[in-house]
Design a protein around this motif. Structure first.
Motif, short mmCIF file in Angstrom:
data_model
loop_
_atom_site.label_atom_id
_atom_site.label_comp_id
_atom_site.label_asym_id
_atom_site.label_seq_id
_atom_site.Cartn_x
_atom_site.Cartn_y
_atom_site.Cartn_z
N VAL A 382 -1.21 6.20 -16.89
CA VAL A 382 -0.90 4.96 -16.18
C VAL A 382 -1.54 4.99 -14.80
CG1 VAL A 382 0.91 3.41 -15.35
CG2 VAL A 382 1.29 4.77 -17.42
N ILE A 383 -2.21 3.88 -14.46
CA ILE A 383 -2.89 3.75 -13.17
C ILE A 383 -2.40 2.47 -12.50
CG2 ILE A 383 -5.10 3.52 -11.97
CD1 ILE A 383 -6.42 4.83 -14.41
N TRP A 384 -2.12 2.57 -11.20
CA TRP A 384 -1.83 1.39 -10.38
C TRP A 384 -2.91 1.27 -9.29
CZ3 TRP A 384 2.01 4.61 -12.10
CH2 TRP A 384 3.13 4.03 -12.72
N ALA A 385 -3.21 0.01 -8.91
CA ALA A 385 -4.10 -0.23 -7.77
C ALA A 385 -3.84 -1.63 -7.25
CB ALA A 385 -5.57 -0.06 -8.17
N GLY A 386 -4.15 -1.85 -5.99
CA GLY A 386 -4.01 -3.19 -5.42
C GLY A 386 -3.79 -3.13 -3.93
N LYS A 387 -4.14 -4.22 -3.26
CA LYS A 387 -3.98 -4.30 -1.80
C LYS A 387 -2.81 -5.22 -1.45
CE LYS A 387 -8.56 -3.51 0.22
NZ LYS A 387 -9.60 -4.15 1.07
N PRO A 388 -1.78 -4.69 -0.77
CA PRO A 388 -0.78 -5.59 -0.21
C PRO A 388 -1.35 -6.27 1.05
CG PRO A 388 0.02 -3.31 -0.35
CD PRO A 388 -1.46 -3.29 -0.54
N TYR A 389 -0.79 -7.41 1.39
CA TYR A 389 -1.08 -7.99 2.70
C TYR A 389 -0.69 -6.95 3.74
CZ TYR A 389 -0.53 -11.13 6.72
OH TYR A 389 -0.62 -11.72 7.95
N PRO A 390 -1.54 -6.69 4.75
CA PRO A 390 -1.28 -5.54 5.65
C PRO A 390 0.01 -5.61 6.46
CG PRO A 390 -3.16 -6.87 6.40
CD PRO A 390 -2.83 -7.34 5.04
N LYS A 391 0.63 -6.81 6.53
CA LYS A 391 1.91 -6.92 7.22
C LYS A 391 3.06 -7.17 6.24
CE LYS A 391 0.37 -6.46 11.45
NZ LYS A 391 0.78 -5.32 12.31
N ASP A 392 2.79 -7.09 4.94
CA ASP A 392 3.84 -7.25 3.94
C ASP A 392 4.45 -5.88 3.70
OD1 ASP A 392 5.48 -7.68 1.78
OD2 ASP A 392 4.01 -8.79 0.59
N PHE A 393 5.42 -5.53 4.53
CA PHE A 393 5.95 -4.17 4.51
C PHE A 393 6.76 -3.92 3.24
CE2 PHE A 393 5.37 -5.20 9.06
CZ PHE A 393 4.37 -4.28 9.32
#
Length: 550
Positions: A382-393
């Motif tokens: 299983v692999i996860w990847a992705g970018k959160p919004y940089p201020k979405d803590f």
């Protein structure tokens, strides 16, 4: 001028002159002007404009720092880094002009991306990061989706007014202005002033695409703030309130765009229904149809994999898929130190990180997940990847918690740097593409389209485009919806159990015990995802449904 807009002969079928305004475009790995799905979609659209030779130009912002660089700290957890980017392949048009932001002149410089550079529509990129401006004005175009409200409003003015004014400066005849999401809404007020404050004249020319039911994609601010920021240009505030139908002193970008446009669309059949439910009861809005999002196969699909499919050569297809998995696993090993096996079924969850997308749904019943992940008879990676919004803590917390929770398993990995390059590697190197949004909040979800193009089978909640495509067990796997009347926690529990049921009882047994059947599902999905979910269909449909003036 240092550029030529007549870079290709226009197909007469698409001779209507259009301008497409979007806050982000994913055109190439090297050009950091995107954050996630909206940019991926806009990038595929611009590639299809080029392939179909449509008479359309793209209007964008040149983000000095891009979105951000997703890296790791000393504990392997996520951190965001911001670095200036420079692009020698963008042509300096020599055009610098003022726009008004907060009652002051801010100078805008325009760069041009020629169609043949990346095989896209001709594109203009706007920046305020030039020496003619003071420091604060220069920062307007530094960060995509700046967390500061005033900066974000200024960015909307840059895109909408800056783009509209640039088209006038170069004397580009425009029949249709297309707002891709509400970020460029100041364009509507620029056109309103340009056409003698006649709303009907604006509505003849403006069309609008709404991309999400999420609050962040339907921005709303006090009219007083927007007026102070010069959002409406010279249009008096009291006239804005009257024409836009403002209530309670708040102006909603989406609702206002719907009132200034001739026609609008949601981005899947499900989302078209949701958008009409959200906005249809308001007075003065335009009709909302649906045009399902799509992705560009020329860019996304692996050529060797498709050659094997077209030759009906199963041996070659499986051999190529194994090669693609090995290429992905080099990235996994480099980032995490884990060595993955190309013979093992590999599941990927990868997209923009946001709470409603539920990246950790598969971990909700952790003990059951542990049983599946430690099963040696039917192994899984299983692999996860992705970018959160940089201020979405909250989303960053989910990302880091997945790292902490799964680092004990040598067959789990969380990757950083989810941009075009890594996205392509994940789609080409996975066997199952997991999509777990809370219904009906995933308006489209185009990552599953490019996964299917590359032999990765969708395992998904029936949201966005999925109900238009998947036939369970034939070209993908559907995770059943929970009872919509239940509270969120109960629905999450139910859908987490359903996800593991489908994985454990259908997907894994099919892969290991009925490999020919699994291969048939792969091939069926590859054959059926295009042309229905290829962006050439989508780009042509925009001309037919939105751009043609009846």
């Amino acid at each position: 001028m240092a550029f030529d807009l007549n870079m290709y002969p226009v197909n007469p079928e698409f001779e209507t002159s259009a301008a497409y305004f979007s806050m982000e475009f994913a055109l190439d790995q090297a050009l950091k002007t995107y954050s996630g799905g909206l940019g991926f979609l806009a990038g595929s659209h611009m590639r299809s404009v080029y392939e179909l030779k449509q008479n359309l130009v793209g209007i964008a912002i040149l983000w000095t720092d891009g979105y951000y660089d997703q890296t790791r700290d000393q504990n392997q957890l996520m951190q965001a880094e911001f670095r200036h980017k420079y692009y020698s392949f963008l042509q300096d048009t020599g055009i610098v002009f003022p726009i008004t932001i907060h009652d002051a002149d801010v100078h805008v410089k325009a760069y041009y991306l020629a169609p043949d550079t990346f095989g896209t529509a001709p594109m203009f990129f706007l920046t305020t990061d030039i020496e003619e401006n003071d420091y604060l004005s220069r920062t307007i175009s530094h960060h995509l989706y700046d967390p500061d409200t005033a900066a974000r409003v200024a960015q909307s003015i840059l895109l909408g007014v800056g783009g509209g004014k640039l088209l006038d400066i170069i004397e580009r005849k425009v029949d249709v202005y297309h707002l891709n999401e509400g970020h460029g809404l100041p364009l509507a007020f620029y056109l309103y002033e340009k056409f003698g404050r006649n709303l009907e004249e604006v509505q003849k020319r403006l069309v609008f695409t709404t991309h999400t039911p999420e609050l962040a994609g339907n921005e709303e601010h006090p009219v007083a703030l927007l007026s102070k920021m010069s959002f409406f240009g010279p249009v008096p505030t009291e006239e804005v309130v009257r024409v836009a139908g403002v209530e309670n002193g708040q102006l909603n970008y989406t609702l206002t765009a719907l009132r200034f446009s001739r026609i609008a669309n949601g981005v899947s059949k499900v989302h078209g229904d949701v958008a009409n439910e959200m906005w249809g009861h308001y007075e003065g809005i335009c009709p909302i149809t649906s045009i399902t999002n799509a992705q560009n196969g020329t860019y996304w699909r692996d050529k060797a994999l498709h050659a094997a499919l077209e030759a009906d050569n199963d041996e070659a297809l499986l051999a190529r898929k194994k090669e693609l998995k090995q290429e992905l696993f080099k990235i996994v090993a480099d980032q995490t130190g884990n060595l993955f096996d190309p013979e093992v079924l590999t599941l990927v969850w990868a997209r923009r990180f946001a709470g409603y997308k539920r990246a950790d749904l598969i971990l909700r019943d952790f003990e059951r997940f542990r049983v599946i992940i430690e099963n040696t008879e039917k192994p899984i990676q299983v692999i996860w990847a992705g970018k959160p919004y940089p201020k979405d803590f909250g989303a960053i917390g989910i990302f880091n918690n997945i790292i902490k929770t799964t680092r004990q398993f040598k067959n789990c990995a969380v990757l950083t740097g989810y941009e075009l390059g890594l996205s392509a590697a994940l789609k080409k190197g996975s066997d199952l593409w997991l999509n777990t949004p809370r219904y009906p909040r995933e308006a489209s979800g185009t990552s599953g389209m490019t996964a299917a193009m590359n032999g990765s089978v969708n395992l998904s909640i029936a949201d966005g485009w999925i109900p238009e495509f998947i036939r369970h067990g034939e070209n993908g796997f559907v995770i059943p919806h929970a009872d919509m009347q239940n509270e969120e926690k109960v629905k999450d529990d139910s859908e987490a159990a359903s996800l593991l049921d489908v994985l454990e009882q259908e997907a894994l047994p099919t892969y290991y015990q009925e490999p020919k059947k699994f291969l048939q599902i792969v091939k069926t999905a590859m054959r059926e995802v295009e042309p229905a979910f290829g962006s050439n269909r989508m780009a042509a449909e925009y001309y037919e449904k939105l751009y043609k003036v009846k």
